[in-house]
Motif scaffolding. Structure first.
Motif, mmCIF file in Angstrom:
data_model
loop_
_atom_site.group_PDB
_atom_site.id
_atom_site.type_symbol
_atom_site.label_atom_id
_atom_site.label_comp_id
_atom_site.label_asym_id
_atom_site.label_seq_id
_atom_site.Cartn_x
_atom_site.Cartn_y
_atom_site.Cartn_z
ATOM 1 N N ARG A 7 7.283 22.310 -133.673
ATOM 2 C CA ARG A 7 8.481 21.190 -133.629
ATOM 3 C C ARG A 7 9.335 21.470 -132.714
ATOM 4 O O ARG A 7 9.672 20.720 -132.110
ATOM 5 N N GLU A 8 9.608 23.075 -132.199
ATOM 6 C CA GLU A 8 10.384 23.223 -131.218
ATOM 7 C C GLU A 8 10.101 22.593 -129.961
ATOM 8 O O GLU A 8 10.646 22.326 -129.010
ATOM 9 N N HIS A 9 8.653 22.668 -129.691
ATOM 10 C CA HIS A 9 8.081 22.441 -128.441
ATOM 11 C C HIS A 9 8.129 20.846 -128.405
ATOM 12 O O HIS A 9 8.576 20.379 -127.178
ATOM 13 N N LEU A 10 7.996 20.138 -129.259
ATOM 14 C CA LEU A 10 8.074 18.685 -129.341
ATOM 15 C C LEU A 10 9.584 18.419 -129.256
ATOM 16 O O LEU A 10 9.920 17.314 -128.168
ATOM 17 N N LEU B 10 0.543 25.135 -124.086
ATOM 18 C CA LEU B 10 1.104 25.998 -124.941
ATOM 19 C C LEU B 10 2.202 26.641 -124.444
ATOM 20 O O LEU B 10 3.128 27.172 -125.411
ATOM 21 N N SER B 11 2.442 27.088 -123.610
ATOM 22 C CA SER B 11 3.579 27.829 -122.561
ATOM 23 C C SER B 11 4.672 26.762 -122.624
ATOM 24 O O SER B 11 4.504 25.581 -122.091
ATOM 25 N N LYS B 12 5.888 27.168 -123.185
ATOM 26 C CA LYS B 12 6.903 26.103 -123.070
ATOM 27 C C LYS B 12 7.422 25.954 -121.794
ATOM 28 O O LYS B 12 7.847 24.607 -121.654
ATOM 29 N N VAL B 13 7.528 26.922 -120.870
ATOM 30 C CA VAL B 13 7.868 26.367 -119.513
ATOM 31 C C VAL B 13 6.897 25.500 -118.859
ATOM 32 O O VAL B 13 7.333 24.290 -118.258
ATOM 33 N N ARG B 14 5.422 25.520 -119.240
ATOM 34 C CA ARG B 14 4.496 24.509 -118.664
ATOM 35 C C ARG B 14 4.878 23.145 -119.216
ATOM 36 O O ARG B 14 4.654 22.016 -118.714
ATOM 37 N N HIS B 84 -1.809 16.411 -126.062
ATOM 38 C CA HIS B 84 -1.383 17.660 -126.378
ATOM 39 C C HIS B 84 -0.044 17.447 -127.378
ATOM 40 O O HIS B 84 -0.025 17.946 -128.465
ATOM 41 N N VAL B 85 0.634 16.605 -127.149
ATOM 42 C CA VAL B 85 1.713 15.962 -128.034
ATOM 43 C C VAL B 85 1.242 15.564 -129.209
ATOM 44 O O VAL B 85 1.850 15.697 -130.416
ATOM 45 N N ALA B 86 0.283 14.629 -129.161
ATOM 46 C CA ALA B 86 -0.199 14.051 -130.445
ATOM 47 C C ALA B 86 -0.675 15.060 -131.116
ATOM 48 O O ALA B 86 -0.736 14.879 -132.512
ATOM 49 N N GLN B 87 -1.459 16.089 -130.834
ATOM 50 C CA GLN B 87 -1.939 17.082 -131.522
ATOM 51 C C GLN B 87 -0.844 17.941 -131.977
ATOM 52 O O GLN B 87 -0.768 18.540 -133.240
ATOM 53 N N LEU B 88 -0.078 18.324 -131.271
ATOM 54 C CA LEU B 88 1.347 18.953 -132.033
ATOM 55 C C LEU B 88 1.961 18.140 -133.311
ATOM 56 O O LEU B 88 2.293 18.737 -134.141
ATOM 57 N N GLN B 89 2.232 16.924 -133.021
ATOM 58 C CA GLN B 89 2.577 16.044 -134.003
ATOM 59 C C GLN B 89 1.909 16.010 -135.265
ATOM 60 O O GLN B 89 2.159 16.181 -136.293
ATOM 61 N N SER B 90 0.414 16.110 -135.179
ATOM 62 C CA SER B 90 -0.359 15.826 -136.260
ATOM 63 C C SER B 90 -0.388 17.327 -136.794
ATOM 64 O O SER B 90 -0.524 17.319 -138.123
ATOM 65 N N PHE B 91 -0.106 18.405 -136.044
ATOM 66 C CA PHE B 91 -0.195 19.521 -136.586
ATOM 67 C C PHE B 91 1.163 19.689 -137.430
ATOM 68 O O PHE B 91 1.089 20.222 -138.574
ATOM 69 N N VAL B 92 2.179 19.464 -137.061
ATOM 70 C CA VAL B 92 3.529 19.696 -137.765
ATOM 71 C C VAL B 92 3.481 18.665 -138.976
ATOM 72 O O VAL B 92 3.917 19.033 -140.057
ATOM 73 N N LYS B 93 2.925 17.552 -138.762
ATOM 74 C CA LYS B 93 2.762 16.515 -139.888
ATOM 75 C C LYS B 93 2.140 16.979 -141.088
ATOM 76 O O LYS B 93 2.283 17.105 -142.251
ATOM 77 N N GLY B 94 0.705 17.881 -140.639
ATOM 78 C CA GLY B 94 -0.083 18.508 -141.521
ATOM 79 C C GLY B 94 0.345 19.571 -142.389
ATOM 80 O O GLY B 94 0.270 19.893 -143.502
ATOM 81 N N ALA B 95 1.263 20.216 -141.678
ATOM 82 C CA ALA B 95 2.070 21.568 -142.229
ATOM 83 C C ALA B 95 3.183 21.304 -143.236
ATOM 84 O O ALA B 95 3.397 21.923 -144.075
ATOM 85 N N SER B 96 3.715 20.104 -143.059
ATOM 86 C CA SER B 96 4.716 19.579 -143.905
ATOM 87 C C SER B 96 4.106 18.985 -145.147
ATOM 88 O O SER B 96 4.703 18.506 -145.905
#
Lengths: 190, 96
Positions: A7-10, B10-14, B84-96
C-alpha cells in the motif's frame, strides 16, 4: 512483502506521478520571453511615439526589424535547445504545442492584418495571446508567470482608459509582464 | 506475492524513479533524484539496473559544455510498471 508495504508503494507511486504534472519546466524558455517581451514592447512604444508625432512613421520599420529578429532568435534558439529541455510531461508538451501554434497564428494575423485592425488593436491581440501563455505557466504553481499575465491584461484595461498613451501602456505591459517574467525566471535559477 | 510482482520494481527507489518518468518525456538526473527523494550515488546505482533491464533509456548530452544525462521510460518499462501496480493493487485488495 506485507500488504501495508504494498500500500505504501502504491501511495508513493501515485504521489510522484501527481507531483510530476504540477510542475512546468521553464529552464530554457526564459531568454525567449525576454527577447519577445522587449521586441513586442518596443513595437508598441514605437507606435505610441508615432501616434503622438514624436517620431516619423518610417520608424515603424525598426519595430518590424525587431520582430523579424525575434522570429530568427526563436528559430535558432528553439533548434538549439529542443533536445535539452527536460521535465515536460506529454500533456504539457502537447498543450505548449497548441499554445505556440496559437501564438504563431496571432503573430501572422497581427502582422498580416495591419489594414484590418486599428493600430493598437494589434498590440492588444498580441498582449492577449502572450497573457494566455503566462497564465498557463502560472497554473503550474508559477507565481511569477501569473503576475506577468496579470500585468499584461492590466495593461490592456489601463490602456483602454488612457487612449492618448495606450502605446506606452501596452509597451510597459510587455516589458514588465513578459520580459520581466523571463528575467525573474533567470534570476530564480541563478 | 514475490513470484507475481516484478522483483526489479520491488525496490521503493526504483519504483519511485519509474513513477517519476511515467508522465514525462525526459527527466534530468537531478530532477529524478528530487522526485525519488534519494542521493546521487544511490540513484545512479538504481538507474543502472533499470537501464540494464531495458526499462529506462539514458541519453548523454553536453549542456553549456558540461556533460549531462537525461532519462525516459521505455515501452517495456511502462508495461512493467503498469503490470507491477496492478499486481500490488490486487495483492492489497486480496489482503483486505
Amino acid at each position: 512483502m506485507e500488504p501495508s508495504e504494498a500500500r505504501e508503494h502504491l501511495e508513493m507511486a501515485e504521489r510522484i506521478v501527481a507531483a510530476s504534472t504540477r510542475h512546468l519546466s521553464m529552464r530554457y524558455a526564459a531568454p525567449s520571453f525576454i527577447v519577445w517581451g522587449v521586441a513586442s514592447g518596443t513595437v508598441d512604444l514605437i507606435y505610441g511615439l508615432i501616434a503622438r508625432g514624436f517620431v516619423p512613421p518610417a520608424t515603424q520599420w525598426i519595430g518590424a526589424a525587431l520582430l523579424a529578429g525575434a522570429v530568427i532568435f526563436s528559430a535558432v534558439y528553439g533548434r538549439r535547445t529542443r533536445n535539452l529541455e527536460c521535465g515536460l510531461t506529454f500533456l504539457q508538451r502537447e498543450f505548449l504545442n497548441v499554445l505556440w501554434i496559437a501564438m504563431s497564428v496571432a503573430f501572422v494575423v497581427m502582422v498580416g492584418g495591419w489594414n484590418i485592425f486599428p493600430l493598437f488593436a494589434m498590440g492588444a491581440i498580441w498582449a492577449v495571446a502572450a497573457s494566455i501563455v503566462l497564465f498557463y505557466i502560472g497554473l503550474h504553481e508559477n507565481r511569477r508567470a501569473l503576475s506577468g499575465g496579470i500585468i499584461l491584461v492590466g495593461s490592456i484595461v489601463i490602456g483602454n482608459f488612457m487612449p492618448s498613451i495606450v502605446g506606452y501602456v501596452l509597451a510597459a505591459g510587455f516589458y514588465l509582464g513578459y520580459a520581466g517574467f523571463g528575467i525573474a525566471e533567470l534570476l530564480a535559477r541563478a | 506475492m514475490h513470484d507475481a510482482v516484478d522483483e526489479l520494481l520491488l525496490s521503493k527507489v526504483r519504483l519511485g524513479i519509474v513513477s517519476a518518468l511515467l508522465a514525462s518525456e525526459w527527466l534530468s538526473f537531478s530532477a529524478l533524484a528530487e522526485a525519488a527523494q534519494t542521493t546521487g550515488g544511490n540513484l545512479g546505482a538504481h538507474l543502472a539496473k533499470l537501464v540494464d533491464a531495458g526499462y529506462v533509456e539514458e541519453e548523454k548530452l553536453f549542456v553549456s559544455r558540461r556533460p549531462q544525462s537525461r532519462y525516459r521510460l521505455t515501452a517495456r518499462g511502462r508495461k512493467a510498471f503498469l503490470h507491477h501496480v496492478a499486481q500490488l493493487q490486487s495483492f492489497v485488495k486480496g489482503a483486505s
